[in-house]
Scaffold this motif. Sequence first.
Motif, short mmCIF file in Angstrom:
data_model
loop_
_atom_site.label_atom_id
_atom_site.label_comp_id
_atom_site.label_asym_id
_atom_site.label_seq_id
_atom_site.Cartn_x
_atom_site.Cartn_y
_atom_site.Cartn_z
N UNK A 1 -13.30 -41.70 14.51
CA UNK A 1 -14.37 -42.67 14.22
C UNK A 1 -15.03 -43.14 15.51
N UNK A 2 -14.21 -43.42 16.53
CA UNK A 2 -14.77 -43.86 17.81
C UNK A 2 -15.60 -42.75 18.46
N UNK A 3 -15.13 -41.53 18.33
CA UNK A 3 -15.87 -40.40 18.88
C UNK A 3 -17.22 -40.24 18.16
N UNK A 4 -17.21 -40.37 16.85
CA UNK A 4 -18.46 -40.24 16.09
C UNK A 4 -19.43 -41.35 16.47
N UNK A 5 -18.93 -42.57 16.62
CA UNK A 5 -19.79 -43.68 17.03
C UNK A 5 -20.39 -43.43 18.41
N UNK A 6 -19.56 -42.86 19.30
CA UNK A 6 -20.04 -42.57 20.66
C UNK A 6 -21.16 -41.51 20.62
N UNK A 7 -20.96 -40.47 19.83
CA UNK A 7 -21.98 -39.42 19.72
C UNK A 7 -23.28 -39.99 19.15
N UNK A 8 -23.18 -40.73 18.06
CA UNK A 8 -24.38 -41.27 17.41
C UNK A 8 -25.09 -42.30 18.30
N UNK A 9 -24.30 -43.10 19.03
CA UNK A 9 -24.90 -44.16 19.83
C UNK A 9 -25.40 -43.73 21.19
N UNK A 10 -24.71 -42.76 21.80
CA UNK A 10 -25.03 -42.40 23.19
C UNK A 10 -25.47 -40.95 23.40
N UNK A 11 -25.04 -40.07 22.51
CA UNK A 11 -25.37 -38.65 22.67
C UNK A 11 -25.92 -38.06 21.37
N UNK A 12 -26.90 -38.71 20.76
CA UNK A 12 -27.38 -38.26 19.44
C UNK A 12 -28.00 -36.87 19.45
N UNK A 13 -28.45 -36.42 20.62
CA UNK A 13 -29.08 -35.10 20.72
C UNK A 13 -28.10 -33.97 20.42
N UNK A 14 -26.78 -34.26 20.49
CA UNK A 14 -25.79 -33.23 20.20
C UNK A 14 -25.76 -32.88 18.71
N UNK A 15 -26.21 -33.80 17.87
CA UNK A 15 -26.14 -33.57 16.41
C UNK A 15 -26.98 -32.37 16.00
N UNK A 16 -28.10 -32.16 16.67
CA UNK A 16 -29.01 -31.08 16.29
C UNK A 16 -29.00 -29.92 17.27
N UNK A 17 -28.12 -29.96 18.27
CA UNK A 17 -28.13 -28.93 19.31
C UNK A 17 -27.21 -27.77 19.00
N UNK A 18 -27.48 -26.66 19.66
CA UNK A 18 -26.59 -25.50 19.62
C UNK A 18 -25.66 -25.64 20.82
N UNK A 19 -24.35 -25.83 20.57
CA UNK A 19 -23.43 -26.28 21.59
C UNK A 19 -22.40 -25.20 21.94
N UNK A 20 -22.11 -25.09 23.25
CA UNK A 20 -21.07 -24.19 23.75
C UNK A 20 -19.98 -25.06 24.36
N UNK A 21 -18.75 -24.94 23.84
CA UNK A 21 -17.65 -25.74 24.36
C UNK A 21 -16.80 -24.89 25.30
N UNK A 22 -16.63 -25.38 26.53
CA UNK A 22 -15.75 -24.72 27.49
C UNK A 22 -14.32 -25.07 27.14
N UNK A 23 -13.51 -24.08 26.80
CA UNK A 23 -12.15 -24.33 26.33
C UNK A 23 -11.15 -23.53 27.15
N UNK A 24 -10.15 -24.24 27.68
CA UNK A 24 -9.08 -23.58 28.41
C UNK A 24 -7.92 -23.24 27.49
N UNK A 25 -7.80 -24.00 26.42
CA UNK A 25 -6.63 -23.90 25.55
C UNK A 25 -5.71 -25.08 25.70
N UNK A 26 -5.97 -25.92 26.73
CA UNK A 26 -5.18 -27.13 26.94
C UNK A 26 -5.52 -28.19 25.92
#
Length: 436
Positions: free
Chosen positions: A3-28
């Motif tokens: 819930x906190x993460x969703x609030x952070x995205x909507x409040x501070x990073x709303x452009x991620x909702x409609x973007x094509x996103x690449x996540x850098x993942x190590x596996x950690x």
Amino acid sequence: MLNNFEEHILGNLPFLKDGKLLIAISGGVDSVVLVHLCHRLGLNISLAHCNFNLRGTESDGDEQFVIDLANSLDIEAFTESFDTEGYSVLNKVSIQMAARELRYFWFDELAQHLGFDYILTAHHADDNLETFLINFSRGTGLDGLTGIPEVNNKFVRPLLPFSRENVVDYAKENKLEWRVDSSNASTKYLRNKLRHEIIPILKEINPSLLQSYQGTINNLSDTADIIEDSMELFLKEAIETIEDNKIVFKISEFKKHNNPKAYLFEALKDYGFTEWNDVVNLLDAQSGKYVLSNTHRLIKHGETLLLSEIIADALEDVIIENLEQDIETPFGVMTFSEVETISQNNPNTIYIDKGLLTLPLRIRNWEVGDVFFPFGMVGKKRVSKYFKDEKLSLLDKESSLLLCSGEDIVWIINRRADNRFRVTEDTKDILKIELK
């Protein structure tokens, strides 16, 4: 945390909702949690994993884990294998720096070719504190103390407000699996030493260390904004010209202030200089003195400072065998055309007697000992003396090129033609040479 993460995205990073996103993942655990959070929010994500081949079968296991995770979530995954040790030796950088350069170059390449709007990394609040302490221990300016930026061009770090404890708790509560990098336990790396030995002591002293640190970061960021606004006004007055290969600063603008070193640091901090006392001493040095960084050079020239990138290799000679073709030069395109009459010579255009030329012509760097006959003058002059008389800076001298016919100079390009090739009443064919 979801819930906190969703609030952070909507409040501070709303452009991620409609973007094509690449996540850098190590596996950690950090990157695995970021993937699950973004997936549960329905964001349009793909995964990118780097196999640096530094831990044998463990590295291969990380790669397979990421592939299996992507399959289980029905999302796309990209993997790339790197010869990190070979790159480190070839480029004379540490293993850590080699891995950093390789992964960020590859992420950028994926984003450009496949149309990803943003690249997400799993840095969190503890990473931010570690970076602060690393920069602090090595010595830095205000920028190095303001932490990891949440948004930096295409790179976004949505977990920065959350602690490592938040991340691990979420992973355990949701029974997530992740890989453990055995090298993270080693304290031979500064970041790991801070993580395992120093920061636990600081948290023992102040259990609210991360919150206190975040308040400090906010205050420093506000101060940085004030400095940025002030420097923008200062540079409008201090920069005399900006050209392709140099920036010219007025020394008088730095000397107007009680602490010129502070202004020099802010103006030049992105160009790799470290010997700031030497930089300050240039303000009163003799013309021609300079200070080097790994990438740039700052030269005192009269009442100015010239900043330029260091170019390792001199120009290879350009051979001109056909005057009907246009020739690419560092200054532009050189063209040759026969004309009936001449106009007044200017730095970019000369008119010469075509019959006096011997092909092939050659464009080359000037050399000590070169001599020419300046157009409009009687007698010869050393090119070095001509440069001195014209009060050319060291940069201008180094970038000067010559157009030659055989061993004779026809033109100091963009500066002065040679009198021996001038058009006279005996000239039959007039050749116009122009740099566009």
